[in-house]
Design a protein around this motif. Structure first.
Motif, PDB file in Angstrom:
ATOM      1  N   TYR A  63       0.824  -1.208   0.000  1.00  0.00           N
ATOM      2  CA  TYR A  63       0.000   0.000   0.000  1.00  0.00           C
ATOM      3  C   TYR A  63       0.862   1.263   0.000  1.00  0.00           C
ATOM      4  O   TYR A  63       0.505   2.258  -0.639  1.00  0.00           O
ATOM      5  CB  TYR A  63      -0.976  -0.027   1.177  1.00  0.00           C
ATOM      6  CG  TYR A  63      -1.926  -1.186   1.042  1.00  0.00           C
ATOM      7  CD1 TYR A  63      -3.007  -1.120   0.169  1.00  0.00           C
ATOM      8  CD2 TYR A  63      -1.716  -2.374   1.738  1.00  0.00           C
ATOM      9  CE1 TYR A  63      -3.868  -2.193   0.003  1.00  0.00           C
ATOM     10  CE2 TYR A  63      -2.568  -3.457   1.581  1.00  0.00           C
ATOM     11  CZ  TYR A  63      -3.639  -3.361   0.711  1.00  0.00           C
ATOM     12  OH  TYR A  63      -4.475  -4.433   0.545  1.00  0.00           O
ATOM     13  N   ALA A  67       0.765   4.256  -2.750  1.00  0.00           N
ATOM     14  CA  ALA A  67       0.630   5.645  -2.298  1.00  0.00           C
ATOM     15  C   ALA A  67       1.737   6.520  -2.875  1.00  0.00           C
ATOM     16  O   ALA A  67       1.505   7.681  -3.206  1.00  0.00           O
ATOM     17  CB  ALA A  67       0.642   5.714  -0.774  1.00  0.00           C
ATOM     18  N   TRP A 127      -4.588   4.428  -5.200  1.00  0.00           N
ATOM     19  CA  TRP A 127      -4.456   4.494  -3.741  1.00  0.00           C
ATOM     20  C   TRP A 127      -5.298   5.641  -3.185  1.00  0.00           C
ATOM     21  O   TRP A 127      -6.066   5.459  -2.230  1.00  0.00           O
ATOM     22  CB  TRP A 127      -2.990   4.670  -3.328  1.00  0.00           C
ATOM     23  CG  TRP A 127      -2.877   4.841  -1.859  1.00  0.00           C
ATOM     24  CD1 TRP A 127      -2.880   3.870  -0.911  1.00  0.00           C
ATOM     25  CD2 TRP A 127      -2.807   6.085  -1.157  1.00  0.00           C
ATOM     26  NE1 TRP A 127      -2.817   4.425   0.349  1.00  0.00           N
ATOM     27  CE2 TRP A 127      -2.762   5.780   0.215  1.00  0.00           C
ATOM     28  CE3 TRP A 127      -2.765   7.411  -1.556  1.00  0.00           C
ATOM     29  CZ2 TRP A 127      -2.687   6.770   1.183  1.00  0.00           C
ATOM     30  CZ3 TRP A 127      -2.685   8.395  -0.590  1.00  0.00           C
ATOM     31  CH2 TRP A 127      -2.653   8.055   0.767  1.00  0.00           C
TER      32      TRP A 127
END
Length: 148
Positions: A63, A67, A127
């Motif tokens: 993640y 991002a 994201w």
């Protein structure tokens, strides 16, 4: 094995930070800040980031990589991925442990014909709009309102 396989391949400029202990065995807040900045700087300077599950059946780095608008090299260990609008395989290089011997070839196939800057933008947008806390809840509220 993944890192070694990529380091041996001359097609990739690897910038792995290899530590003997988690967060380099930090002892104080200065070490925490230094290792955090090193970690995020390294991610930002890398087009692709290896994402392997940690203690749970997920990867926080996965993640973080999205991002940062970078491409996760996602080692799939039956890790569930959240539902998204679109196809995960447009955003990530997915492989299994069995694929490690041919991983450089899989990466090169995935990259073929892609505009890297476009992938970076799409991954960050994914994201931001669907996986960040704010993006997730806005998407869920819109979905729920559409169901009413």
């Amino acid at each position: 094995r993944i890192l070694s396989r990529l380091q041996r391949n001359k097609q990739f400029d690897t910038r792995f930070i290899i530590r003997q202990k988690y967060r380099a065995g930090l002892q104080n807040s200065e070490d925490r800040l230094r290792t955090t900045l090193e970690y995020y700087h390294n991610q930002l300077e890398s087009d692709l980031n290896v994402c392997v599950r940690g203690g749970g059946n997920f990867s926080a780095r996965f993640y973080e990589t999205l991002a940062m608008g970078r491409i996760p090299l996602f080692c799939d260990t039956d890790s569930p991925l959240p539902e998204i609008d679109g196809n995960w395989d447009d955003h990530i290089v997915r492989f299994t442990q069995m694929d490690i011997p041919v991983l450089p070839d899989l990466i090169m196939q995935w990259l073929q014909g892609k505009d890297m800057q476009d992938v970076f933008r799409r991954n960050h947008r994914l994201w931001e709009e669907q996986l960040s806390l704010q993006g997730f809840w806005i998407r869920e509220i819109k979905r729920l309102l559409g169901d009413i």
